[in-house]
Write a protein that holds these residues in place. Structure first.
Motif, PDB file in Angstrom:
ATOM      1  N   THR A 210      -5.120  -4.856   6.527  1.00  0.00           N
ATOM      2  CA  THR A 210      -4.240  -5.463   7.533  1.00  0.00           C
ATOM      3  C   THR A 210      -4.846  -5.318   8.920  1.00  0.00           C
ATOM      4  OG1 THR A 210      -3.008  -3.404   7.453  1.00  0.00           O
ATOM      5  CG2 THR A 210      -2.071  -5.230   6.285  1.00  0.00           C
TER       6      THR A 210
ATOM      7  N   ARG B  23     -14.884   2.849   7.534  1.00  0.00           N
ATOM      8  CA  ARG B  23     -14.150   1.729   8.140  1.00  0.00           C
ATOM      9  C   ARG B  23     -14.421   1.624   9.632  1.00  0.00           C
ATOM     10  NH1 ARG B  23      -8.716   1.124   4.507  1.00  0.00           N
ATOM     11  NH2 ARG B  23      -9.842   0.075   2.838  1.00  0.00           N
TER      12      ARG B  23
ATOM     13  N   GLU C   5      -9.830   4.556  14.121  1.00  0.00           N
ATOM     14  CA  GLU C   5      -9.853   4.866  12.682  1.00  0.00           C
ATOM     15  C   GLU C   5     -10.028   6.356  12.461  1.00  0.00           C
ATOM     16  OE1 GLU C   5      -9.805   4.619   9.512  1.00  0.00           O
ATOM     17  OE2 GLU C   5      -9.112   2.592   9.246  1.00  0.00           O
TER      18      GLU C   5
ATOM     19  N   THR D 113       0.845  -1.199   0.000  1.00  0.00           N
ATOM     20  CA  THR D 113       0.000   0.000   0.000  1.00  0.00           C
ATOM     21  C   THR D 113       0.875   1.241   0.000  1.00  0.00           C
ATOM     22  OG1 THR D 113      -1.539  -1.242   1.362  1.00  0.00           O
ATOM     23  CG2 THR D 113      -1.861   1.125   1.283  1.00  0.00           C
ATOM     24  N   THR D 114       1.857   1.245   0.881  1.00  0.00           N
ATOM     25  CA  THR D 114       2.731   2.416   1.005  1.00  0.00           C
ATOM     26  C   THR D 114       3.440   2.703  -0.319  1.00  0.00           C
ATOM     27  OG1 THR D 114       3.010   2.124   3.355  1.00  0.00           O
ATOM     28  CG2 THR D 114       4.778   3.266   2.220  1.00  0.00           C
TER      29      THR D 114
HETATM   30  N1  LIG Z   1       3.359  -6.090   7.899  1.00  0.00           N
HETATM   31  C1  LIG Z   1       3.008  -6.552   6.711  1.00  0.00           C
HETATM   32  O1  LIG Z   1       3.348  -7.663   6.340  1.00  0.00           O
HETATM   33  C2  LIG Z   1       2.133  -5.720   5.852  1.00  0.00           C
HETATM   34  C3  LIG Z   1       1.295  -6.313   4.885  1.00  0.00           C
HETATM   35  C4  LIG Z   1       0.465  -5.489   4.128  1.00  0.00           C
HETATM   36  C5  LIG Z   1       0.497  -4.107   4.319  1.00  0.00           C
HETATM   37  N2  LIG Z   1       1.355  -3.569   5.258  1.00  0.00           N
HETATM   38  C6  LIG Z   1       1.437  -2.128   5.537  1.00  0.00           C
HETATM   39  O2  LIG Z   1       0.441  -1.809   6.519  1.00  0.00           O
HETATM   40  C7  LIG Z   1       0.017  -0.460   6.337  1.00  0.00           C
HETATM   41  C8  LIG Z   1      -1.509  -0.451   6.170  1.00  0.00           C
HETATM   42  O3  LIG Z   1      -1.848  -1.200   4.989  1.00  0.00           O
HETATM   43  P1  LIG Z   1      -3.376  -1.480   4.581  1.00  0.00           P
HETATM   44  O4  LIG Z   1      -3.316  -2.252   3.323  1.00  0.00           O
HETATM   45  O5  LIG Z   1      -4.126  -2.016   5.735  1.00  0.00           O
HETATM   46  O6  LIG Z   1      -3.822   0.023   4.259  1.00  0.00           O
HETATM   47  P2  LIG Z   1      -5.280   0.599   4.172  1.00  0.00           P
HETATM   48  O7  LIG Z   1      -5.145   1.917   3.494  1.00  0.00           O
HETATM   49  O8  LIG Z   1      -6.256  -0.433   3.684  1.00  0.00           O
HETATM   50  O9  LIG Z   1      -5.658   0.864   5.723  1.00  0.00           O
HETATM   51  C9  LIG Z   1      -5.092   1.846   6.522  1.00  0.00           C
HETATM   52  C10 LIG Z   1      -6.203   2.395   7.411  1.00  0.00           C
HETATM   53  O10 LIG Z   1      -5.618   3.251   8.386  1.00  0.00           O
HETATM   54  C11 LIG Z   1      -6.489   4.351   8.575  1.00  0.00           C
HETATM   55  N3  LIG Z   1      -5.714   5.438   9.164  1.00  0.00           N
HETATM   56  C12 LIG Z   1      -4.863   6.298   8.563  1.00  0.00           C
HETATM   57  N4  LIG Z   1      -4.309   7.121   9.457  1.00  0.00           N
HETATM   58  C13 LIG Z   1      -4.832   6.787  10.654  1.00  0.00           C
HETATM   59  C14 LIG Z   1      -4.635   7.262  11.976  1.00  0.00           C
HETATM   60  N5  LIG Z   1      -3.795   8.260  12.260  1.00  0.00           N
HETATM   61  N6  LIG Z   1      -5.327   6.672  12.980  1.00  0.00           N
HETATM   62  C15 LIG Z   1      -6.184   5.655  12.722  1.00  0.00           C
HETATM   63  N7  LIG Z   1      -6.396   5.154  11.491  1.00  0.00           N
HETATM   64  C16 LIG Z   1      -5.726   5.702  10.478  1.00  0.00           C
HETATM   65  C17 LIG Z   1      -7.048   4.635   7.187  1.00  0.00           C
HETATM   66  O11 LIG Z   1      -8.269   5.363   7.256  1.00  0.00           O
HETATM   67  C18 LIG Z   1      -7.236   3.227   6.634  1.00  0.00           C
HETATM   68  O12 LIG Z   1      -8.529   2.714   6.868  1.00  0.00           O
HETATM   69  C19 LIG Z   1       0.799   0.048   5.110  1.00  0.00           C
HETATM   70  O13 LIG Z   1       1.971   0.698   5.556  1.00  0.00           O
HETATM   71  C20 LIG Z   1       1.168  -1.223   4.359  1.00  0.00           C
HETATM   72  O14 LIG Z   1       2.279  -1.048   3.531  1.00  0.00           O
HETATM   73  C21 LIG Z   1       2.148  -4.343   6.029  1.00  0.00           C
END
Ligand SMILES: NC(=O)c1ccc[n+]([C@@H]2O[C@H](COP(=O)([O-])OP(=O)(O)OC[C@H]3O[C@@H](n4cnc5c(N)ncnc54)[C@H](O)[C@@H]3O)[C@@H](O)[C@H]2O)c1
Length: 380
Positions: free
Chosen positions: A181, A205, A200, A119-120
């Motif tokens: 995640t 969400r 959130e 995602t990042t």
């Molecule tokens: N550890 C791993 O193996 C792994 C796997 C997949 C993704 N990731 C990483 O995890 C992170 C999230 O990925 P995702 O696919 O779930 O993204 P996503 O965009 O689906 O979800 C992120 C959520 O966080 C919320 N958010 C943003 N800022 C916030 C805050 N300050 N407080 C509360 N909520 C907030 C957003 O509204 C969104 O719903 C990314 O950095 C991604 O790269 C890690």
């Protein structure tokens, strides 16, 4: 990894990547090694650099040396990481497989296409003026469901439990970010007996989390209640000074987001006027002015990789099957610059191969049902 194996066997026969130079900046793990072998079977020349120094398995890097150029060793610093990216770029790749967008950012002007798996990384690529097409494998449904929800969900808790040896049952676990995640972390934490609070910023969400039966509240309120905190927002400063001030003695802080910016480490250090010490490998105790102790896992880095072994192989099987099919698609398709969705038929192909690997059979539509579903005629 039966799904990837079936693709590798087809690649061996069809050689869809014959002579294509593929560069990959991925976690150097045994699962990645299987992807490299599948690409090689398809005829590609492959070079690999480590996407994260804490996840690199040195034995894998060495074992892969006979089929690919491998850069990076466990514990490398930022300079070594940059050197790995530069080495990949100098090989003039045609297809780049990336995890975080650094490789594509360095090579997009020379690429036929790129594939981004986080995602990042996609956030960064969408903000760029891209010169080549990039397939967003991270947004394919098979990837979302497997990698993000079930893979990260389980392995994040695995990392926290391995590092701290705490019992999740009976504790309150706060998940910051309820994306794909975060949903997985919340789901598995509940399954392990924790009470789960979700924080959130997106009302849809947040509503979904509430309808799933989780407590939903602002992070400042959750800070007072949580025993374990997991950030997965993809953003920075989800946990910062104002939250640390309110946390209970003994709170555990972990990050499963891609970068180590989700827990504000500078503010945590500043709050720890009573000192910082390592109490277990990968667990740092921060003693606040009033004696409360906050336990930071894996230095705030991506906890499922830094403190555990990342996703289980069957999860990566699905992710890397998508990557292999995406590479094949890029080699054959003519897409314009910019971020593209993975074609849904690739998603379905991977899901079908995975079901076959599990020995699960499903129904198919009858001719009559197909005709009904594709007809515009008024329903009786
Ligand atoms: N550890 C791993 O193996 C792994 C796997 C997949 C993704 N990731 C990483 O995890 C992170 C999230 O990925 P995702 O696919 O779930 O993204 P996503 O965009 O689906 O979800 C992120 C959520 O966080 C919320 N958010 C943003 N800022 C916030 C805050 N300050 N407080 C509360 N909520 C907030 C957003 O509204 C969104 O719903 C990314 O950095 C991604 O790269 C890690």
């Amino acid at each position: 990894m039966p799904v990837l194996r079936s693709i590798r066997e087809r690649f061996e026969r069809e050689r869809p990547l014959d002579g294509v130079r593929v560069a990959a900046c991925l976690h150097v793990t045994a699962e990645t090694a299987n992807l490299v072998r599948a690409l090689r079977a398809g005829g590609a020349e492959v070079a690999l650099a480590a996407a994260n120094p804490l996840s690199t398995q040195d034995d894998v890097a060495e074992a892969l040396g006979d089929v690919a150029d491998v850069h990076g060793r466990r514990g490398d610093d930022a300079a070594a990481y940059a050197k790995g990216i530069a080495a990949l770029a100098s090989g003039e790749p045609q297809i780049a497989l990336d995890d975080g967008a650094d490789l594509i950012a360095a090579t997009h002007e020379q690429l036929r296409g790129g594939i981004e798996e986080t995602t990042t990384g996609l956030v960064r690529l969408r903000a760029m003026d891209l010169a080549c097409p990039v397939l967003a494998v991270n947004e394919a449904l098979a990837e979302r469901a497997f990698n993000d929800r079930y893979g990260t969900g389980q392995s994040t808790l695995d990392g926290i439990v391995r590092a701290t040896n705490i019992l999740l049952a009976g504790r309150t676990l706060v998940v910051l970010g309820y994306g794909w995640t975060g949903r997985g972390v919340a789901l598995r934490a509940r399954g392990a007996g924790a009470s789960v609070i979700v924080c959130e910023v997106d009302p849809l969400r947040a509503l979904e989390a509430r309808m799933e039966g989780f407590d939903v509240m602002p992070a400042l309120e959750a800070a007072e209640r949580g025993d374990v905190f997991v950030t997965v927002t993809g953003s920075r400063g989800a946990l910062r000074g104002a939250h640390f001030e309110r946390m209970k003695d003994g709170a555990v802080l972990a990050n499963a987001g891609h970068f180590d910016v989700e827990i504000d480490l500078a503010e945590l250090r500043a709050a720890a006027t009573g000192g910082v010490r390592e109490v277990l490998p990968l667990v740092e105790e921060h003693v606040l002015g009033d004696g409360r102790r906050l336990h930071l896992v894996a230095a705030g880095r991506v906890v499922n990789l830094a403190a555990a072994q990342g996703h289980p192989a069957e999860v990566m099987d699905v992710s890397f099957a998508l990557q292999a099919l995406a590479a094949e698609h890029l080699a054959g398709a003519d897409l314009g610059p910019g971020v593209h969705a993975v074609p849904p038929e690739l998603d379905r192909q991977v899901a079908a191969l995975k079901l076959a690997a599990l020995g699960v059979e499903i129904d198919t539509l009858t001719g009559d049902q197909e005709a009904y579903l594709s007809s515009w005629m008024p329903r009786p």
